[in-house]
Design a protein around this motif. Structure first.
Motif, PDB file in Angstrom:
ATOM      1  N   GLN A  91      34.463  53.340  24.415  1.00 56.11           N
ATOM      2  CA  GLN A  91      34.995  52.016  24.085  1.00 56.11           C
ATOM      3  C   GLN A  91      36.410  52.089  23.517  1.00 56.11           C
ATOM      4  N   SER A  92      36.962  53.308  23.422  1.00 59.87           N
ATOM      5  CA  SER A  92      38.271  53.478  22.781  1.00 59.87           C
ATOM      6  C   SER A  92      39.359  53.865  23.760  1.00 59.87           C
ATOM      7  N   ASN A  93      39.131  53.635  25.041  1.00 60.49           N
ATOM      8  CA  ASN A  93      40.132  53.968  26.046  1.00 60.49           C
ATOM      9  C   ASN A  93      40.948  52.716  26.360  1.00 60.49           C
ATOM     10  N   ALA A  94      42.158  52.651  25.808  1.00 61.61           N
ATOM     11  CA  ALA A  94      43.010  51.475  25.987  1.00 61.61           C
ATOM     12  C   ALA A  94      43.351  51.263  27.453  1.00 61.61           C
ATOM     13  N   ASP A  95      43.535  52.356  28.184  1.00 68.16           N
ATOM     14  CA  ASP A  95      43.921  52.212  29.588  1.00 68.16           C
ATOM     15  C   ASP A  95      42.807  51.577  30.419  1.00 68.16           C
ATOM     16  N   THR A  96      41.542  51.824  30.052  1.00 68.08           N
ATOM     17  CA  THR A  96      40.443  51.186  30.781  1.00 68.08           C
ATOM     18  C   THR A  96      40.481  49.671  30.581  1.00 68.08           C
ATOM     19  N   PHE A  97      40.739  49.237  29.358  1.00 70.76           N
ATOM     20  CA  PHE A  97      40.864  47.791  29.110  1.00 70.76           C
ATOM     21  C   PHE A  97      42.058  47.225  29.890  1.00 70.76           C
ATOM     22  N   TYR A  98      43.150  47.991  29.960  1.00 71.96           N
ATOM     23  CA  TYR A  98      44.311  47.539  30.724  1.00 71.96           C
ATOM     24  C   TYR A  98      43.958  47.366  32.203  1.00 71.96           C
ATOM     25  N   GLN A  99      43.233  48.329  32.765  1.00 67.06           N
ATOM     26  CA  GLN A  99      42.849  48.241  34.171  1.00 67.06           C
ATOM     27  C   GLN A  99      41.937  47.034  34.417  1.00 67.06           C
ATOM     28  N   ILE A 100      41.032  46.780  33.497  1.00 59.48           N
ATOM     29  CA  ILE A 100      40.141  45.622  33.603  1.00 59.48           C
ATOM     30  C   ILE A 100      40.965  44.329  33.595  1.00 59.48           C
ATOM     31  N   ALA A 101      41.927  44.251  32.682  1.00 54.15           N
ATOM     32  CA  ALA A 101      42.784  43.066  32.599  1.00 54.15           C
ATOM     33  C   ALA A 101      43.604  42.889  33.869  1.00 54.15           C
ATOM     34  N   ARG A 102      44.135  43.999  34.378  1.00 52.49           N
ATOM     35  CA  ARG A 102      44.973  43.942  35.573  1.00 52.49           C
ATOM     36  C   ARG A 102      44.194  43.379  36.769  1.00 52.49           C
ATOM     37  N   ILE A 103      42.939  43.816  36.932  1.00 49.88           N
ATOM     38  CA  ILE A 103      42.135  43.313  38.046  1.00 49.88           C
ATOM     39  C   ILE A 103      41.800  41.836  37.844  1.00 49.88           C
ATOM     40  N   HIS A 104      41.510  41.454  36.616  1.00 53.24           N
ATOM     41  CA  HIS A 104      41.238  40.036  36.361  1.00 53.24           C
ATOM     42  C   HIS A 104      42.461  39.174  36.662  1.00 53.24           C
ATOM     43  N   MET A 105      43.663  39.685  36.393  1.00 52.76           N
ATOM     44  CA  MET A 105      44.864  38.935  36.748  1.00 52.76           C
ATOM     45  C   MET A 105      44.961  38.769  38.259  1.00 52.76           C
ATOM     46  N   ALA A 106      44.617  39.827  38.997  1.00 52.32           N
ATOM     47  CA  ALA A 106      44.643  39.751  40.458  1.00 52.32           C
ATOM     48  C   ALA A 106      43.632  38.739  40.974  1.00 52.32           C
ATOM     49  N   LYS A 107      42.555  38.507  40.203  1.00 50.06           N
ATOM     50  CA  LYS A 107      41.519  37.559  40.596  1.00 50.06           C
ATOM     51  C   LYS A 107      41.733  36.184  39.947  1.00 50.06           C
ATOM     52  N   ASN A 108      42.891  36.015  39.266  1.00 51.25           N
ATOM     53  CA  ASN A 108      43.245  34.752  38.602  1.00 51.25           C
ATOM     54  C   ASN A 108      42.302  34.390  37.460  1.00 51.25           C
ATOM     55  N   ASN A 109      41.674  35.386  36.865  1.00 47.94           N
ATOM     56  CA  ASN A 109      40.836  35.166  35.673  1.00 47.94           C
ATOM     57  C   ASN A 109      41.702  35.446  34.432  1.00 47.94           C
ATOM     58  N   THR A 110      42.653  34.558  34.168  1.00 45.73           N
ATOM     59  CA  THR A 110      43.661  34.852  33.155  1.00 45.73           C
ATOM     60  C   THR A 110      43.093  34.936  31.743  1.00 45.73           C
ATOM     61  N   GLU A 111      42.083  34.159  31.430  1.00 49.88           N
ATOM     62  CA  GLU A 111      41.545  34.177  30.075  1.00 49.88           C
ATOM     63  C   GLU A 111      40.866  35.511  29.768  1.00 49.88           C
ATOM     64  N   ILE A 112      40.107  36.044  30.730  1.00 53.15           N
ATOM     65  CA  ILE A 112      39.476  37.346  30.513  1.00 53.15           C
ATOM     66  C   ILE A 112      40.543  38.436  30.484  1.00 53.15           C
ATOM     67  N   ALA A 113      41.560  38.315  31.342  1.00 54.22           N
ATOM     68  CA  ALA A 113      42.653  39.280  31.334  1.00 54.22           C
ATOM     69  C   ALA A 113      43.348  39.278  29.978  1.00 54.22           C
ATOM     70  N   PHE A 114      43.589  38.097  29.439  1.00 49.58           N
ATOM     71  CA  PHE A 114      44.225  37.969  28.124  1.00 49.58           C
ATOM     72  C   PHE A 114      43.412  38.700  27.060  1.00 49.58           C
ATOM     73  N   LYS A 115      42.102  38.526  27.103  1.00 50.28           N
ATOM     74  CA  LYS A 115      41.210  39.185  26.150  1.00 50.28           C
ATOM     75  C   LYS A 115      41.278  40.701  26.293  1.00 50.28           C
ATOM     76  N   ALA A 116      41.236  41.193  27.537  1.00 47.34           N
ATOM     77  CA  ALA A 116      41.233  42.634  27.774  1.00 47.34           C
ATOM     78  C   ALA A 116      42.566  43.270  27.389  1.00 47.34           C
ATOM     79  N   TYR A 117      43.689  42.599  27.681  1.00 44.83           N
ATOM     80  CA  TYR A 117      44.996  43.117  27.275  1.00 44.83           C
ATOM     81  C   TYR A 117      45.058  43.263  25.754  1.00 44.83           C
ATOM     82  N   ASN A 118      44.572  42.259  25.043  1.00 48.11           N
ATOM     83  CA  ASN A 118      44.606  42.317  23.585  1.00 48.11           C
ATOM     84  C   ASN A 118      43.724  43.433  23.049  1.00 48.11           C
TER      85      ASN A 118
END
Length: 331
Positions: A91-118
Motif C-alpha cells: 500500500q506504500s508504492n506511490a507509483d502504483t497509485f500514480y498508474q491507477i490515477a493515470r488510467i482513470h484519467m484515460a477513462k475520464n474518471n477524474t474524481e477517482i484519478a484525483f483521489k489516487a494522485y493525492n
C-alpha cells in the motif's frame, strides 16, 4: 454380528469421513487459487471483477507485470484491476497509485484519478509525475492556487534533474529543457502567470518550451498572445506568424493575429485573418464587435451592416450588435 464385521464397518465410516475432509481441503485449495477481489474497490468504481487468469497474482511484481501486459494489449480495465491488486501486497508504492490515477484519467474518471494522485503524493510528496498531472487537473477544476503548488514543485524537480545532468554549471535562471521535461507543465504554469498578469515570467516559461520545440504552433501562439496582453504588438505579430508557419491551419493563431491587426489599425488585414477560420459574414461581425469595444462606432456599424448583407440567412448576432452600436453612437 461378529466383531470383525463391526470393525470393518467402522473402518468404512472412517474412510468415508476422511475422504470428505480431504475433498473439502481440495476445494479450499482450488478456491484459494482464484483471484480475490482487491481491498481497494473504491479505486475500481465498484465494477465487476475482471478475470486475470487461473490464479491470483503471487506477488506485487506479478500483479504489476500483469498490469503492464494488459495495458500493452489495450485492456485498460484489466490493467487497472491488476494495479489495484498490487496494492494488496504494498500500500506504500506511490507509483502504483500514480498508474491507477493515470488510467482513470484515460477513462475520464477524474474524481477517482484525483483521489489516487493525492494518495500517491501522501506517500511521496516529491513524485514528479503525480505533481505534474495533479497540477493540470487542478487547473481544470479552477483551483489555481493548488495547481500552482503542484506545477511549481514539478518544475523545481525537473530543473534540479536538469542541473544535475549539467553538473550544476549553468548560470542561467533556468536550464534548457530536454525530452524528459514535462512541457505541458511549463505551458500550464505560463498560462497561469499570464492570467495573474505576471507576463514576463509567463514569457520565460513559453520561451523555454519554444527553444526546445521551435515548431510548436501552440506555444508560439501562447507566447504571441502574452506579448499582445502587454501591448507589444510587433513581437506578438512575430510569434503568431511563426505559429502559422509551423501550422497554417491553426485557427487560434489566425484569430489572435486578427486581434493584433485591429490594435495596429490594420482592419483589412484583421478581416483577412478572421476569414481564415470563419465565414465572411462572421468575420465582418467579429471585426465590428472589436471596433465597437474600442468606441469606433461608425466603423463598427459599417461592419455589422456588411455582415448582415453577406449572410445568406437572418444574422441575429449582427442585428443585435448593430442596434447596440447605433444606440451607443447616439449616446
Amino acid at each position: 454380528m461378529s466383531t470383525t464385521y463391526w470393525g470393518k464397518r467402522r473402518l468404512a465410516i472412517m474412510v468415508l469421513v476422511l475422504s470428505l475432509v480431504l475433498g473439502g481441503c481440495a476445494s479450499t485449495d482450488e478456491e484459494a487459487q482464484l483471484p480475490q477481489k482487491p481491498q481497494r474497490q473504491d479505486l475500481y468504481q465498484g465494477q465487476s471483477q475482471v478475470a486475470l487468469g487461473n490464479s491470483a497474482p503471487l506477488s506485487e511484481q506479478d500483479a504489476l507485470n500483469q498490469a503492464i501486459e494488459a495495458e500493452r494489449a489495450g485492456d485498460l480495465d484489466k490493467a487497472l484491476y491488476a494495479y489495484i491488486q498490487a496494492l494488496d501486497f504494498n500500500q506504500s508504492n506511490a507509483d502504483t497509485f500514480y498508474q491507477i490515477a493515470r488510467i482513470h484519467m484515460a477513462k475520464n474518471n477524474t474524481e477517482i484519478a484525483f483521489k489516487a494522485y493525492n494518495e500517491a503524493l501522501i506517500i511521496d510528496p516529491e513524485h514528479r509525475l503525480a505533481n505534474a498531472e495533479l497540477g493540470i487537473l487542478e487547473i481544470d477544476r479552477r483551483q489555481y492556487k493548488l495547481a500552482r503548488i503542484h506545477l511549481e514543485k514539478t518544475i523545481r524537480l525537473d530543473q534540479h534533474r536538469l542541473m544535475s545532468l549539467n553538473s550544476g554549471t549553468s548560470k542561467a535562471q533556468y536550464v534548457a529543457l530536454d525530452e524528459l521535461s514535462p512541457l505541458r507543465v511549463y505551458n500550464a504554469i505560463a498560462i497561469l502567470e499570464d492570467l495573474e498578469n505576471h507576463h514576463q515570467v509567463a514569457r520565460t516559461y513559453f520561451a523555454l518550451i519554444l527553444d526546445f520545440q521551435p515548431q510548436s504552433a501552440i506555444i508560439a501562439t501562447n507566447l504571441g498572445y502574452s506579448f499582445y496582453l502587454v501591448g507589444d504588438y510587433e513581437k506578438a505579430e512575430f510569434y503568431l506568424k511563426q505559429a502559422l508557419r509551423a501550422d497554417p491551419s491553426f485557427s487560434r493563431a489566425w484569430s489572435n493575429l486578427g486581434l493584433v491587426y485591429i490594435r495596429k489599425g490594420l482592419y483589412r488585414k484583421a478581416l483577412a485573418s478572421f476569414e481564415q477560420t470563419m465565414t465572411v459574414a462572421d468575420a465582418l461581425n467579429d471585426l465590428g464587435y472589436f471596433l465597437m469595444l474600442e468606441g469606433k462606432y461608425e466603423q463598427a456599424i459599417s461592419m455589422f451592416q456588411q455582415a448582415i448583407d453577406s449572410s445568406p440567412t437572418y444574422f441575429e448576432r449582427a442585428q443585435r450588435n448593430l442596434k447596440i452600436a447605433l444606440a451607443s453612437k447616439i449616446n
